[in-house]
Design a protein around this motif. Structure first.
Motif, PDB file in Angstrom:
ATOM      1  N   PRO A 125     120.963 -23.859-138.382  1.00 23.67           N
ATOM      2  CA  PRO A 125     120.871 -24.790-139.533  1.00 23.67           C
ATOM      3  C   PRO A 125     120.415 -24.045-141.190  1.00 23.67           C
ATOM      4  CG  PRO A 125     120.048 -26.312-138.027  1.00 23.67           C
ATOM      5  CD  PRO A 125     120.222 -25.087-137.360  1.00 23.67           C
ATOM      6  N   TYR A 126     120.549 -24.120-142.039  1.00 21.88           N
ATOM      7  CA  TYR A 126     119.969 -24.157-143.731  1.00 21.88           C
ATOM      8  C   TYR A 126     119.723 -25.292-144.084  1.00 21.88           C
ATOM      9  CZ  TYR A 126     121.450 -19.489-143.971  1.00 21.88           C
ATOM     10  OH  TYR A 126     121.619 -17.806-144.205  1.00 21.88           O
TER      11      TYR A 126
ATOM     12  N   CYS B 114     129.518 -26.067-150.070  1.00 23.41           N
ATOM     13  CA  CYS B 114     129.926 -26.479-148.768  1.00 23.41           C
ATOM     14  C   CYS B 114     131.166 -26.362-148.111  1.00 23.41           C
ATOM     15  CB  CYS B 114     128.393 -27.208-148.088  1.00 23.41           C
ATOM     16  SG  CYS B 114     129.011 -27.498-146.371  1.00 23.41           S
TER      17      CYS B 114
ATOM     18  N   CYS C 272     128.021 -31.251-145.745  1.00 23.46           N
ATOM     19  CA  CYS C 272     127.321 -31.761-145.379  1.00 23.46           C
ATOM     20  C   CYS C 272     126.013 -32.621-145.873  1.00 23.46           C
ATOM     21  CB  CYS C 272     127.166 -30.730-143.863  1.00 23.46           C
ATOM     22  SG  CYS C 272     126.315 -29.561-143.788  1.00 23.46           S
TER      23      CYS C 272
ATOM     24  N   PRO D   8     121.346 -30.763-140.130  1.00 21.32           N
ATOM     25  CA  PRO D   8     121.244 -29.756-139.553  1.00 21.32           C
ATOM     26  C   PRO D   8     122.165 -30.101-138.030  1.00 21.32           C
ATOM     27  CG  PRO D   8     119.382 -31.156-138.988  1.00 21.32           C
ATOM     28  CD  PRO D   8     119.983 -31.970-140.492  1.00 21.32           C
ATOM     29  N   ASP D   9     122.616 -30.915-138.424  1.00 22.32           N
ATOM     30  CA  ASP D   9     124.215 -30.631-136.716  1.00 22.32           C
ATOM     31  C   ASP D   9     125.225 -30.575-137.185  1.00 22.32           C
ATOM     32  OD1 ASP D   9     122.074 -31.137-134.938  1.00 22.32           O
ATOM     33  OD2 ASP D   9     122.781 -33.511-134.948  1.00 22.32           O
ATOM     34  N   GLU D  10     125.389 -31.142-138.633  1.00 17.00           N
ATOM     35  CA  GLU D  10     126.936 -30.672-139.578  1.00 17.00           C
ATOM     36  C   GLU D  10     127.256 -29.260-139.927  1.00 17.00           C
ATOM     37  OE1 GLU D  10     127.281 -34.289-141.899  1.00 17.00           O
ATOM     38  OE2 GLU D  10     127.598 -35.118-140.113  1.00 17.00           O
ATOM     39  N   CYS D  11     125.579 -28.297-140.287  1.00 14.25           N
ATOM     40  CA  CYS D  11     125.788 -27.441-140.811  1.00 14.25           C
ATOM     41  C   CYS D  11     126.234 -26.143-139.773  1.00 14.25           C
ATOM     42  CB  CYS D  11     124.162 -27.570-141.156  1.00 14.25           C
ATOM     43  SG  CYS D  11     123.617 -24.830-142.067  1.00 14.25           S
TER      44      CYS D  11
ATOM     45  N   ASP E 176     126.175 -22.835-140.761  1.00 17.02           N
ATOM     46  CA  ASP E 176     125.261 -21.738-140.321  1.00 17.02           C
ATOM     47  C   ASP E 176     125.998 -20.815-141.435  1.00 17.02           C
ATOM     48  OD1 ASP E 176     122.577 -21.679-140.028  1.00 17.02           O
ATOM     49  OD2 ASP E 176     123.158 -20.842-138.226  1.00 17.02           O
TER      50      ASP E 176
ATOM     51  N   ASP F 211     116.984 -22.035-141.105  1.00 14.01           N
ATOM     52  CA  ASP F 211     116.083 -22.212-140.542  1.00 14.01           C
ATOM     53  C   ASP F 211     115.544 -21.109-139.440  1.00 14.01           C
ATOM     54  OD1 ASP F 211     117.622 -21.345-138.194  1.00 14.01           O
ATOM     55  OD2 ASP F 211     117.710 -23.214-137.157  1.00 14.01           O
TER      56      ASP F 211
ATOM     57  N   ARG G 272     116.851 -33.754-141.031  1.00 18.65           N
ATOM     58  CA  ARG G 272     117.859 -34.524-139.927  1.00 18.65           C
ATOM     59  C   ARG G 272     117.483 -35.784-139.978  1.00 18.65           C
ATOM     60  NH1 ARG G 272     119.566 -33.002-135.219  1.00 18.65           N
ATOM     61  NH2 ARG G 272     118.424 -31.946-135.017  1.00 18.65           N
TER      62      ARG G 272
END
Ligand code: SF4
Ligand code: F3S
Length: 104
Positions: free
Chosen positions: A1-2, A20, A24, A36-39, A41, A57, A70
């Motif tokens: 993720p970013y 976006c 997210c 980070p879990d929704e991004c 990338d 990341d 997070r």
């Protein structure tokens, strides 16, 4: 993720939010964070930030920010539309160590 990093603190320009595709971003009083879990990338937000606060990341600088992104993305409300930046945002553009000075 970013991840969103220190430059965003006290500036919060929010250009990132508008692009976006998966919405997210999450909003705190002084900065935004990315979940980070929704991004997915996609990287679209990175060039949108006028002060380069968003990094992937894969950048070693992201390590200390990933956990913060997070944690706060689970506490702060989702933001999908650009709102007003703080009135003194421009004065904070080049300030260093904003995290220590003004994070809440
Ligand atoms: Fe959203 Fe793409 Fe930026 Fe991730 S990289 S926060 S999915 S715009
Ligand atoms: Fe922050 Fe840049 Fe977005 S300042 S709110 S990461 S456009």
């Amino acid at each position: 993720p970013y991840v969103v990093t220190e430059n965003c603190i006290m500036c919060k320009f929010q250009d990132c939010v508008e692009v976006c595709p998966v919405d997210c971003f999450y909003e705190g009083e002084n900065m935004l964070v990315i979940h980070p879990d929704e991004c997915i990338d996609c990287g679209v937000c990175e060039p949108e930030c006028p002060i380069e606060a968003i990094i992937p990341d894969t950048d070693p600088e992201s390590d200390k920010w990933l956990e913060l992104n997070r944690d706060f993305s689970e506490k702060w409300p989702n933001i999908t539309r650009k709102g007003e930046s703080p009135p003194d945002a421009d004065e904070w553009r080049d300030v260093e160590n904003k995290f220590e000075k003004h994070f809440s």
